[in-house]
Structures are given as C-alpha cells and as structure tokens.
Design a protein around this motif. Structure first.
Motif, PDB file in Angstrom:
ATOM      1  N   VAL A 139     -46.989   6.122 -35.832  1.00  0.00           N
ATOM      2  CA  VAL A 139     -47.949   5.336 -36.614  1.00  0.00           C
ATOM      3  C   VAL A 139     -49.213   5.056 -35.811  1.00  0.00           C
ATOM      4  CG1 VAL A 139     -48.312   3.204 -37.900  1.00  0.00           C
ATOM      5  CG2 VAL A 139     -46.084   4.320 -37.961  1.00  0.00           C
ATOM      6  N   SER A 140     -49.071   4.744 -34.522  1.00  0.00           N
ATOM      7  CA  SER A 140     -50.255   4.473 -33.708  1.00  0.00           C
ATOM      8  C   SER A 140     -51.122   5.712 -33.566  1.00  0.00           C
ATOM      9  CB  SER A 140     -49.856   3.939 -32.328  1.00  0.00           C
ATOM     10  OG  SER A 140     -49.152   4.924 -31.585  1.00  0.00           O
ATOM     11  N   ASN A 141     -50.498   6.880 -33.375  1.00  0.00           N
ATOM     12  CA  ASN A 141     -51.273   8.115 -33.296  1.00  0.00           C
ATOM     13  C   ASN A 141     -52.044   8.375 -34.585  1.00  0.00           C
ATOM     14  OD1 ASN A 141     -50.542   8.740 -30.674  1.00  0.00           O
ATOM     15  ND2 ASN A 141     -49.797  10.788 -31.166  1.00  0.00           N
ATOM     16  N   ILE A 142     -51.389   8.153 -35.715  1.00  0.00           N
ATOM     17  CA  ILE A 142     -52.051   8.364 -37.006  1.00  0.00           C
ATOM     18  C   ILE A 142     -53.237   7.422 -37.172  1.00  0.00           C
ATOM     19  CG2 ILE A 142     -51.760   8.112 -39.501  1.00  0.00           C
ATOM     20  CD1 ILE A 142     -48.890   9.104 -39.147  1.00  0.00           C
ATOM     21  N   LEU A 143     -53.025   6.136 -36.889  1.00  0.00           N
ATOM     22  CA  LEU A 143     -54.101   5.157 -37.071  1.00  0.00           C
ATOM     23  C   LEU A 143     -55.256   5.394 -36.101  1.00  0.00           C
ATOM     24  CD1 LEU A 143     -52.018   1.892 -37.677  1.00  0.00           C
ATOM     25  CD2 LEU A 143     -53.129   3.366 -39.351  1.00  0.00           C
ATOM     26  N   VAL A 144     -54.923   5.733 -34.858  1.00  0.00           N
ATOM     27  CA  VAL A 144     -55.980   6.013 -33.881  1.00  0.00           C
ATOM     28  C   VAL A 144     -56.796   7.226 -34.312  1.00  0.00           C
ATOM     29  CG1 VAL A 144     -56.408   6.819 -31.522  1.00  0.00           C
ATOM     30  CG2 VAL A 144     -54.867   4.896 -31.926  1.00  0.00           C
ATOM     31  N   SER A 145     -56.116   8.245 -34.819  1.00  0.00           N
ATOM     32  CA  SER A 145     -56.825   9.439 -35.278  1.00  0.00           C
ATOM     33  C   SER A 145     -57.742   9.124 -36.455  1.00  0.00           C
ATOM     34  CB  SER A 145     -55.822  10.521 -35.673  1.00  0.00           C
ATOM     35  OG  SER A 145     -56.484  11.680 -36.119  1.00  0.00           O
ATOM     36  N   THR A 192     -64.973   5.811 -35.725  1.00  0.00           N
ATOM     37  CA  THR A 192     -65.638   4.557 -36.083  1.00  0.00           C
ATOM     38  C   THR A 192     -65.575   3.512 -34.975  1.00  0.00           C
ATOM     39  OG1 THR A 192     -63.625   3.695 -37.115  1.00  0.00           O
ATOM     40  CG2 THR A 192     -65.132   4.928 -38.525  1.00  0.00           C
ATOM     41  N   VAL A 193     -64.766   3.765 -33.937  1.00  0.00           N
ATOM     42  CA  VAL A 193     -64.635   2.816 -32.822  1.00  0.00           C
ATOM     43  C   VAL A 193     -65.433   3.343 -31.640  1.00  0.00           C
ATOM     44  CG1 VAL A 193     -63.035   1.689 -31.230  1.00  0.00           C
ATOM     45  CG2 VAL A 193     -62.357   2.101 -33.602  1.00  0.00           C
ATOM     46  N   SER A 194     -66.294   2.526 -31.091  1.00  0.00           N
ATOM     47  CA  SER A 194     -67.127   2.956 -29.978  1.00  0.00           C
ATOM     48  C   SER A 194     -66.307   3.067 -28.701  1.00  0.00           C
ATOM     49  CB  SER A 194     -68.286   1.974 -29.768  1.00  0.00           C
ATOM     50  OG  SER A 194     -67.798   0.709 -29.369  1.00  0.00           O
ATOM     51  N   ASP A 195     -66.816   3.838 -27.744  1.00  0.00           N
ATOM     52  CA  ASP A 195     -66.097   4.042 -26.484  1.00  0.00           C
ATOM     53  C   ASP A 195     -65.943   2.748 -25.696  1.00  0.00           C
ATOM     54  OD1 ASP A 195     -65.877   6.707 -27.055  1.00  0.00           O
ATOM     55  OD2 ASP A 195     -67.608   7.319 -25.855  1.00  0.00           O
ATOM     56  N   GLN A 196     -66.896   1.821 -25.869  1.00  0.00           N
ATOM     57  CA  GLN A 196     -66.859   0.580 -25.088  1.00  0.00           C
ATOM     58  C   GLN A 196     -65.672  -0.317 -25.448  1.00  0.00           C
ATOM     59  OE1 GLN A 196     -69.506   1.810 -26.608  1.00  0.00           O
ATOM     60  NE2 GLN A 196     -70.963   2.247 -24.946  1.00  0.00           N
ATOM     61  N   LEU A 246     -53.928  -2.689 -31.759  1.00  0.00           N
ATOM     62  CA  LEU A 246     -53.259  -1.901 -32.790  1.00  0.00           C
ATOM     63  C   LEU A 246     -51.792  -1.658 -32.432  1.00  0.00           C
ATOM     64  CD1 LEU A 246     -53.688  -0.264 -35.429  1.00  0.00           C
ATOM     65  CD2 LEU A 246     -54.214   1.700 -33.987  1.00  0.00           C
ATOM     66  N   ILE A 247     -51.548  -1.221 -31.204  1.00  0.00           N
ATOM     67  CA  ILE A 247     -50.175  -0.955 -30.759  1.00  0.00           C
ATOM     68  C   ILE A 247     -49.359  -2.245 -30.724  1.00  0.00           C
ATOM     69  CG2 ILE A 247     -48.788  -0.186 -28.795  1.00  0.00           C
ATOM     70  CD1 ILE A 247     -51.127   1.752 -28.123  1.00  0.00           C
ATOM     71  N   VAL A 268     -55.450  13.927 -38.017  1.00  0.00           N
ATOM     72  CA  VAL A 268     -54.334  13.046 -38.344  1.00  0.00           C
ATOM     73  C   VAL A 268     -52.995  13.788 -38.282  1.00  0.00           C
ATOM     74  CG1 VAL A 268     -53.311  11.624 -40.151  1.00  0.00           C
ATOM     75  CG2 VAL A 268     -55.782  11.548 -39.764  1.00  0.00           C
ATOM     76  N   LEU A 269     -52.904  14.965 -38.907  1.00  0.00           N
ATOM     77  CA  LEU A 269     -51.633  15.682 -38.953  1.00  0.00           C
ATOM     78  C   LEU A 269     -51.171  16.099 -37.558  1.00  0.00           C
ATOM     79  CD1 LEU A 269     -49.350  16.840 -40.593  1.00  0.00           C
ATOM     80  CD2 LEU A 269     -50.717  18.913 -40.970  1.00  0.00           C
ATOM     81  N   ALA A 270     -52.094  16.663 -36.774  1.00  0.00           N
ATOM     82  CA  ALA A 270     -51.724  17.073 -35.414  1.00  0.00           C
ATOM     83  C   ALA A 270     -51.313  15.868 -34.575  1.00  0.00           C
ATOM     84  CB  ALA A 270     -52.884  17.802 -34.754  1.00  0.00           C
ATOM     85  N   SER A 271     -51.999  14.736 -34.762  1.00  0.00           N
ATOM     86  CA  SER A 271     -51.654  13.528 -34.014  1.00  0.00           C
ATOM     87  C   SER A 271     -50.293  12.998 -34.420  1.00  0.00           C
ATOM     88  CB  SER A 271     -52.726  12.451 -34.240  1.00  0.00           C
ATOM     89  OG  SER A 271     -53.986  12.880 -33.772  1.00  0.00           O
TER      90      SER A 271
END
Length: 224
Positions: free
Chosen positions: A53-59, A64-68, A77-78, A126-129
C-alpha cells in the motif's frame, strides 16, 4: 529499471535483493519474532500489506510532493498505514498481536519500507511499484517464516504452533507436534536466532556462487 520488467522485480524481491538474506535489513524484528513459524508469518504478512500500500500511494503522489518534504511525507504515510495494521491485528488476531506486541508498531521504522518508497516507488508507476512491494514483502515473509520454522522445530519440537489463531480454524492441520522431542531451549533464545540466520546466509552465499559459476560456464563458448 523498466516498469514492465516484472520478472526482474519479482526475482529481486524474492532472492537477489531479499530484505533479510541479501540487504540485511529489519534484523530486529527478524530476531525477535521468529521464535515460531506462525509469528514470522504474521509479522511478514503485516509488513507486506504496509509495503504494497505504501508503494502504491508513494507512486501516486510522487509528482505532487516536492523533494524538500518527501521524506517526512513518506514517514507520515507509512506511520498511518502501520497504525491501521496495528489496530486491525489487535481486533482480529489478538492472540498473535499480544505475542508480536511492540514490533508491529516498529514496522514504521523498518528500513525496507522507506527504502523501497525512496529507491523504487518514487521513480516508477503504480503497477510496477505494487509488484515491487508485493515481491519484497513475500521475500521478507518467506525469510521470517523459514527462520521461525527452523527455530521452532529445533527449539520446541513443533511446526506452525497456533497457526489456526492467525489463519483460521481451517488451517489447524498445519500445527505439528514432533512426538518424543522436547526441543532445545537455546534455539528459541536470541543466540539460536543468530545461529540460524548465520547458517542461512552462508547457504544463500553458496547457492549464489554455484549459480554464478553455472551461468559463467554456460556463457563461455565450448573449446576444442
């Protein structure tokens, strides 16, 4: 890595980059909860759910989330997912929850989960993640279950003790008691865990060397 190279993703998760046997991550829960195969299976399944689930949501949110702020966002999230898993296990598999205890909550600091989010999910679809998270989770679950079964068999003379509490009454047939063997207490204590892990790491190293030698021999043209 190509998003479509699912065979490589699965191979990495199960063997080449196995969380325990290759990356040497999550050794704290590995040593603590693998006193039985059932405990290892329960912890592995819980971690797998969080990984997928975390991989899917992160992907999904990676663009939309900046590197900072991405690392704090990923941690929150986790942590949210781990809290959900913790409450679910407390509600539905309470006996196993009491055994695993604090280590369920500590899934949030499992380096493998944040590591896959940062190394893979943030760079791929998403699928690969999802496949990556599932493969890594199954590899982790397999490692914990295998270590737990060996320690349980040598230490208690049982296999999959109390499996019906985790998987339901239909899986009571998995519970095996070795007649006439009381077990060696050392194997379910921490030294036994390190010993079993060490032998398994050595075994994987030997297998890898034999596979590499076989592949090299196959790639070398036959000479007269």
């Amino acid at each position: 890595m190509s998003d479509n190279n699912y065979g490589t993703i699965v191979k990495d998760g199960l063997w080449e980059q196995n969380v325990v046997f290759a990356q040497m991550l999550a050794l704290c829960p590995t040593m603590a909860v693998t006193t039985s195969g059932t405990n290892g299976l329960g912890m592995g399944l819980a971690t797998t759910a969080v990984l997928v689930v975390s991989n899917i949501l992160v992907s999904i949110i990676r663009k939309t989330v900046s590197d900072q702020v991405r690392i704090p966002v990923f941690v929150v999230l986790i942590a949210t997912l781990v809290t959900i898993v913790d409450l679910a296990m407390n509600a539905w598999v309470h006996e196993l929850y009491k055994v695993l205890g604090l280590f369920i909550a500590l899934i949030v600091v499992n380096c493998a989960i944040l590591g896959r989010a940062e190394a893979y999910a943030v760079k791929n679809g998403v699928l690969a993640s999802a496949v990556d998270g599932l493969a890594m989770g199954i590899g982790f679950t397999g490692a914990l279950t295998l270590i737990g079964l060996v320690r349980e068999f040598l230490g208690s003379g049982t296999l999959f003790a109390q499996a019906s509490q985790l998987l339901g009454p239909a899986f009571a047939f998995l519970e095996v008691q070795v007649p006439g063997y009381g077990g060696a207490l050392l194997m379910i204590l921490p030294p036994g865990g390190f010993a079993v892990l060490g032998f398994m790491l050595a075994g994987k190293r030997i297998i890898d060397q034999k596979l590499a030698a076989r592949a090299q021999a196959a790639a070398t043209p036959a000479t007269a």
